[in-house]
Design a protein around this motif. Structure first.
Motif, PDB file in Angstrom:
ATOM      1  N   THR A 259    -130.950 -25.620  35.974  1.00  0.00           N
ATOM      2  CA  THR A 259    -130.548 -25.876  34.597  1.00  0.00           C
ATOM      3  C   THR A 259    -129.604 -27.053  34.571  1.00  0.00           C
ATOM      4  OG1 THR A 259    -129.659 -24.844  32.580  1.00  0.00           O
ATOM      5  CG2 THR A 259    -128.517 -24.375  34.635  1.00  0.00           C
ATOM      6  N   GLN A 260    -129.425 -27.660  33.391  1.00  0.00           N
ATOM      7  CA  GLN A 260    -128.437 -28.715  33.193  1.00  0.00           C
ATOM      8  C   GLN A 260    -128.032 -28.728  31.729  1.00  0.00           C
ATOM      9  OE1 GLN A 260    -129.883 -32.831  33.515  1.00  0.00           O
ATOM     10  NE2 GLN A 260    -131.986 -32.071  33.398  1.00  0.00           N
ATOM     11  N   GLY A 261    -126.841 -29.252  31.454  1.00  0.00           N
ATOM     12  CA  GLY A 261    -126.355 -29.324  30.089  1.00  0.00           C
ATOM     13  C   GLY A 261    -124.845 -29.358  30.046  1.00  0.00           C
ATOM     14  N   ALA A 262    -124.280 -29.246  28.836  1.00  0.00           N
ATOM     15  CA  ALA A 262    -122.832 -29.199  28.680  1.00  0.00           C
ATOM     16  C   ALA A 262    -122.291 -27.938  29.343  1.00  0.00           C
ATOM     17  CB  ALA A 262    -122.452 -29.221  27.201  1.00  0.00           C
ATOM     18  N   VAL A 263    -121.140 -28.055  29.998  1.00  0.00           N
ATOM     19  CA  VAL A 263    -120.566 -26.918  30.713  1.00  0.00           C
ATOM     20  C   VAL A 263    -120.340 -25.734  29.777  1.00  0.00           C
ATOM     21  CG1 VAL A 263    -118.482 -26.112  31.897  1.00  0.00           C
ATOM     22  CG2 VAL A 263    -119.541 -28.270  32.575  1.00  0.00           C
ATOM     23  N   THR A 264    -119.845 -25.998  28.574  1.00  0.00           N
ATOM     24  CA  THR A 264    -119.585 -24.904  27.630  1.00  0.00           C
ATOM     25  C   THR A 264    -120.872 -24.189  27.247  1.00  0.00           C
ATOM     26  OG1 THR A 264    -119.655 -26.541  25.835  1.00  0.00           O
ATOM     27  CG2 THR A 264    -117.485 -25.923  26.688  1.00  0.00           C
ATOM     28  N   ASP A 265    -121.965 -24.945  27.124  1.00  0.00           N
ATOM     29  CA  ASP A 265    -123.246 -24.334  26.766  1.00  0.00           C
ATOM     30  C   ASP A 265    -123.795 -23.492  27.911  1.00  0.00           C
ATOM     31  OD1 ASP A 265    -123.089 -25.570  24.333  1.00  0.00           O
ATOM     32  OD2 ASP A 265    -124.429 -27.222  24.873  1.00  0.00           O
ATOM     33  N   LEU A 266    -123.614 -23.987  29.144  1.00  0.00           N
ATOM     34  CA  LEU A 266    -124.115 -23.237  30.290  1.00  0.00           C
ATOM     35  C   LEU A 266    -123.414 -21.897  30.417  1.00  0.00           C
ATOM     36  CD1 LEU A 266    -124.455 -26.043  32.984  1.00  0.00           C
ATOM     37  CD2 LEU A 266    -126.237 -25.085  31.526  1.00  0.00           C
ATOM     38  N   ALA A 267    -122.087 -21.921  30.248  1.00  0.00           N
ATOM     39  CA  ALA A 267    -121.329 -20.675  30.341  1.00  0.00           C
ATOM     40  C   ALA A 267    -121.674 -19.733  29.198  1.00  0.00           C
ATOM     41  CB  ALA A 267    -119.832 -20.969  30.355  1.00  0.00           C
ATOM     42  N   ALA A 268    -121.907 -20.316  28.013  1.00  0.00           N
ATOM     43  CA  ALA A 268    -122.219 -19.480  26.845  1.00  0.00           C
ATOM     44  C   ALA A 268    -123.555 -18.791  26.987  1.00  0.00           C
ATOM     45  CB  ALA A 268    -122.192 -20.328  25.576  1.00  0.00           C
ATOM     46  N   GLY A 269    -124.415 -19.324  27.864  1.00  0.00           N
ATOM     47  CA  GLY A 269    -125.734 -18.729  28.040  1.00  0.00           C
ATOM     48  C   GLY A 269    -125.718 -17.411  28.786  1.00  0.00           C
ATOM     49  N   ALA A 270    -124.591 -17.097  29.409  1.00  0.00           N
ATOM     50  CA  ALA A 270    -124.487 -15.822  30.135  1.00  0.00           C
ATOM     51  C   ALA A 270    -123.689 -14.826  29.311  1.00  0.00           C
ATOM     52  CB  ALA A 270    -123.808 -16.041  31.491  1.00  0.00           C
ATOM     53  N   ARG A 271    -124.088 -13.576  29.407  1.00  0.00           N
ATOM     54  CA  ARG A 271    -123.339 -12.545  28.699  1.00  0.00           C
ATOM     55  C   ARG A 271    -121.990 -12.302  29.360  1.00  0.00           C
ATOM     56  NH1 ARG A 271    -127.027  -7.352  27.813  1.00  0.00           N
ATOM     57  NH2 ARG A 271    -128.251  -8.154  29.547  1.00  0.00           N
ATOM     58  N   GLY A 272    -120.982 -12.075  28.531  1.00  0.00           N
ATOM     59  CA  GLY A 272    -119.648 -11.827  29.054  1.00  0.00           C
ATOM     60  C   GLY A 272    -119.511 -10.421  29.617  1.00  0.00           C
ATOM     61  N   ARG A 273    -118.313 -10.112  30.094  1.00  0.00           N
ATOM     62  CA  ARG A 273    -118.026  -8.801  30.687  1.00  0.00           C
ATOM     63  C   ARG A 273    -117.233  -7.954  29.703  1.00  0.00           C
ATOM     64  NH1 ARG A 273    -120.351  -7.022  35.306  1.00  0.00           N
ATOM     65  NH2 ARG A 273    -118.419  -5.971  35.952  1.00  0.00           N
ATOM     66  N   LEU A 274    -117.705  -6.731  29.476  1.00  0.00           N
ATOM     67  CA  LEU A 274    -116.952  -5.767  28.680  1.00  0.00           C
ATOM     68  C   LEU A 274    -115.806  -5.240  29.538  1.00  0.00           C
ATOM     69  CD1 LEU A 274    -116.644  -3.948  26.166  1.00  0.00           C
ATOM     70  CD2 LEU A 274    -118.210  -2.339  27.288  1.00  0.00           C
ATOM     71  N   VAL A 275    -114.600  -5.229  28.975  1.00  0.00           N
ATOM     72  CA  VAL A 275    -113.421  -4.785  29.710  1.00  0.00           C
ATOM     73  C   VAL A 275    -112.746  -3.652  28.940  1.00  0.00           C
ATOM     74  CG1 VAL A 275    -111.205  -5.442  30.699  1.00  0.00           C
ATOM     75  CG2 VAL A 275    -113.086  -7.091  30.663  1.00  0.00           C
ATOM     76  N   VAL A 276    -112.576  -2.512  29.616  1.00  0.00           N
ATOM     77  CA  VAL A 276    -111.880  -1.368  29.030  1.00  0.00           C
ATOM     78  C   VAL A 276    -110.663  -1.067  29.893  1.00  0.00           C
ATOM     79  CG1 VAL A 276    -112.016   1.059  28.366  1.00  0.00           C
ATOM     80  CG2 VAL A 276    -114.036  -0.422  28.135  1.00  0.00           C
ATOM     81  N   THR A 277    -109.489  -1.074  29.269  1.00  0.00           N
ATOM     82  CA  THR A 277    -108.258  -0.709  29.973  1.00  0.00           C
ATOM     83  C   THR A 277    -107.905   0.729  29.614  1.00  0.00           C
ATOM     84  OG1 THR A 277    -107.500  -2.990  29.820  1.00  0.00           O
ATOM     85  CG2 THR A 277    -105.854  -1.333  30.393  1.00  0.00           C
ATOM     86  N   THR A 278    -107.787   1.576  30.648  1.00  0.00           N
ATOM     87  CA  THR A 278    -107.554   3.007  30.402  1.00  0.00           C
ATOM     88  C   THR A 278    -107.054   3.679  31.682  1.00  0.00           C
ATOM     89  OG1 THR A 278    -108.642   5.106  29.841  1.00  0.00           O
ATOM     90  CG2 THR A 278    -109.983   3.443  30.941  1.00  0.00           C
ATOM     91  N   PRO A 279    -106.240   4.745  31.529  1.00  0.00           N
ATOM     92  CA  PRO A 279    -105.872   5.529  32.722  1.00  0.00           C
ATOM     93  C   PRO A 279    -107.008   6.460  33.147  1.00  0.00           C
ATOM     94  CG  PRO A 279    -104.814   6.448  30.785  1.00  0.00           C
ATOM     95  CD  PRO A 279    -105.491   5.188  30.338  1.00  0.00           C
ATOM     96  N   ASP A 280    -107.997   6.625  32.282  1.00  0.00           N
ATOM     97  CA  ASP A 280    -109.102   7.547  32.558  1.00  0.00           C
ATOM     98  C   ASP A 280    -110.332   6.760  33.035  1.00  0.00           C
ATOM     99  OD1 ASP A 280    -107.426   9.582  31.470  1.00  0.00           O
ATOM    100  OD2 ASP A 280    -108.048   8.926  29.468  1.00  0.00           O
ATOM    101  N   THR A 281    -110.185   6.058  34.154  1.00  0.00           N
ATOM    102  CA  THR A 281    -111.242   5.148  34.581  1.00  0.00           C
ATOM    103  C   THR A 281    -112.551   5.855  34.947  1.00  0.00           C
ATOM    104  OG1 THR A 281    -110.286   5.199  36.809  1.00  0.00           O
ATOM    105  CG2 THR A 281    -109.627   3.377  35.373  1.00  0.00           C
ATOM    106  N   GLY A 282    -112.450   7.025  35.561  1.00  0.00           N
ATOM    107  CA  GLY A 282    -113.666   7.735  35.946  1.00  0.00           C
ATOM    108  C   GLY A 282    -114.498   8.130  34.749  1.00  0.00           C
ATOM    109  N   ASP A 283    -113.837   8.737  33.749  1.00  0.00           N
ATOM    110  CA  ASP A 283    -114.560   9.125  32.540  1.00  0.00           C
ATOM    111  C   ASP A 283    -115.088   7.902  31.796  1.00  0.00           C
ATOM    112  OD1 ASP A 283    -114.131  11.805  33.005  1.00  0.00           O
ATOM    113  OD2 ASP A 283    -112.290  11.888  31.788  1.00  0.00           O
ATOM    114  N   ALA A 284    -114.289   6.835  31.763  1.00  0.00           N
ATOM    115  CA  ALA A 284    -114.710   5.618  31.066  1.00  0.00           C
ATOM    116  C   ALA A 284    -115.964   5.034  31.710  1.00  0.00           C
ATOM    117  CB  ALA A 284    -113.580   4.595  31.062  1.00  0.00           C
ATOM    118  N   ALA A 285    -115.978   5.003  33.049  1.00  0.00           N
ATOM    119  CA  ALA A 285    -117.143   4.464  33.747  1.00  0.00           C
ATOM    120  C   ALA A 285    -118.388   5.282  33.439  1.00  0.00           C
ATOM    121  CB  ALA A 285    -116.873   4.440  35.247  1.00  0.00           C
ATOM    122  N   ARG A 286    -118.240   6.620  33.400  1.00  0.00           N
ATOM    123  CA  ARG A 286    -119.379   7.486  33.105  1.00  0.00           C
ATOM    124  C   ARG A 286    -119.918   7.227  31.706  1.00  0.00           C
ATOM    125  NH1 ARG A 286    -119.288  11.805  30.197  1.00  0.00           N
ATOM    126  NH2 ARG A 286    -116.997  12.029  30.370  1.00  0.00           N
TER     127      ARG A 286
END
Length: 352
Positions: A259-286
């Protein structure tokens, strides 16, 4: 192959290459009448390749049908894992090796046929600098400049001093090159490429061997050169480097352009990461897995995963309904690493 820094007459018009000088045509481009056969419109890009291919003896296909366009004034990152064909491509662009098939134009002229006209306007550092170890850094640059019959000897020492200062080697200018570290040799090679103004600067792994401070300095220099109007073509396997300094990028994998193009466009083509902050990590992951979130990773009080296509409000509600104490919820922007790994399936070195 050592340094390929070009020397020779710098006959560049103060206008951009091929710019039409007639009133009212600012920003447009034309092919000069005397440009010769095979010349392409410089408006297409400072570097333009069409189906560029290199096959070595024994059948090894190093570059396979490369179609590349490097916009004028860009800082263009040329990315890929080691062995992906980056250096072979650069060597063809600079006329150091012949392509098996396809075409390459640099500054609007065909390479390698027009090397004499093109290379004086290009500074390049390819696979590390070739230096005389018994000479000082300063004397190496003086020797490089003296090899150019069109270089003005009256300004030679001043230009050498300015180039050494620009790459942070003034204090080590009198030291023999054989005593230079790898990083210092890289800096000296860059200085050689900067002895004269260039329309295009081609750098192959320019921060190789540099410590973090040296990397930052070279990146700042690249930005400065770009702000002065120089197009910079920068080959690297360091994604962090590309993301910090480049406006455009292309990625190679196994000899092919992915692929080639503007750096911002290349990064935008990938889905981001969902981030959950919690003390209940096991239940959150499930719960996240139940909600269709892929690649779930738990690290301390954070649970991350590939952002799903569904409404994130529903995912958040499912976490709360399950009794997960959500202290933070959001999507982090995708990085170049995310985009390129998704495209190539290969990892990159992101240190730097």
């Amino acid at each position: 192959m050592g340094e390929a820094s070009a020397t020779g007459p710098d006959t560049a018009d103060p206008r951009p290459d091929g710019a039409d000088p007639r009133p009212g045509t600012e920003g447009t481009r034309r092919v000069p009448a005397d440009a010769g056969p095979g010349t392409v419109d410089a408006g297409d890009g400072v570097i333009v390749t069409r189906a560029l291919t290199k096959r070595y003896r024994g059948g090894q296909l190093a570059v396979d049908g490369l179609d590349l366009i490097v916009p004028a004034g860009s800082v263009f990152g040329f990315l890929g894992p080691n062995g992906s064909g980056k250096t072979t491509t650069i060597r063809m662009l600079m006329g150091l090796i012949e392509p098996t098939s396809g075409t390459a134009h640099v500054l609007g002229r065909p390479m390698p046929r027009s090397a004499r006209a093109v290379l004086p306007r290009v500074g390049a550092l390819i696979e590390g600098p070739a230096l005389y170890g018994f000479l000082s850094g300063r004397d190496n640059l003086l020797r490089y400049d003296a090899a150019d019959p069109t270089a003005d000897p009256r300004t030679r020492r001043a230009r050498v001093a300015a180039a050494l200062d620009r790459v942070g080697l003034t204090a080590a200018a009198g030291k023999k090159a054989k005593a230079y570290s790898l990083g210092m040799k890289q800096r000296l090679g860059l200085a050689a490429a900067l002895l004269r103004p260039r329309r295009l600067l081609v750098l192959d792994e320019p921060t190789n061997g540099l410590d973090p401070q040296g990397m930052r300095e070279i990146r700042a220099l690249v930005r400065e050169l770009a702000s002065d109007g120089t197009t910079v073509f920068l080959s690297s396997h360091l994604l962090d480097e590309i993301e910090q300094v480049c406006t455009h990028a292309a990625v190679m994998a196994r000899g092919r352009l992915v692929t080639q193009g503007a750096v911002t466009d290349l990064a935008a083509g990938a889905r981001g990461r969902l981030v959950v902050t919690t003390p209940d990590t096991g239940d959150a992951a499930r719960v996240l897995k139940e909600q269709g979130v892929a690649d779930v990773v738990v690290a301390e009080d954070r649970v991350t995963g590939e952002a799903p296509e569904r409404d994130l409000a529903e995912v958040n509600a499912a976490l709360v309904t399950a009794g997960v104490r959500v202290r933070g919820f959001g999507v982090e922007r995708a990085s170049l690493e995310d985009a390129f790994v998704a495209l190539t399936g290969e990892g990159f070195d992101v240190a730097g």
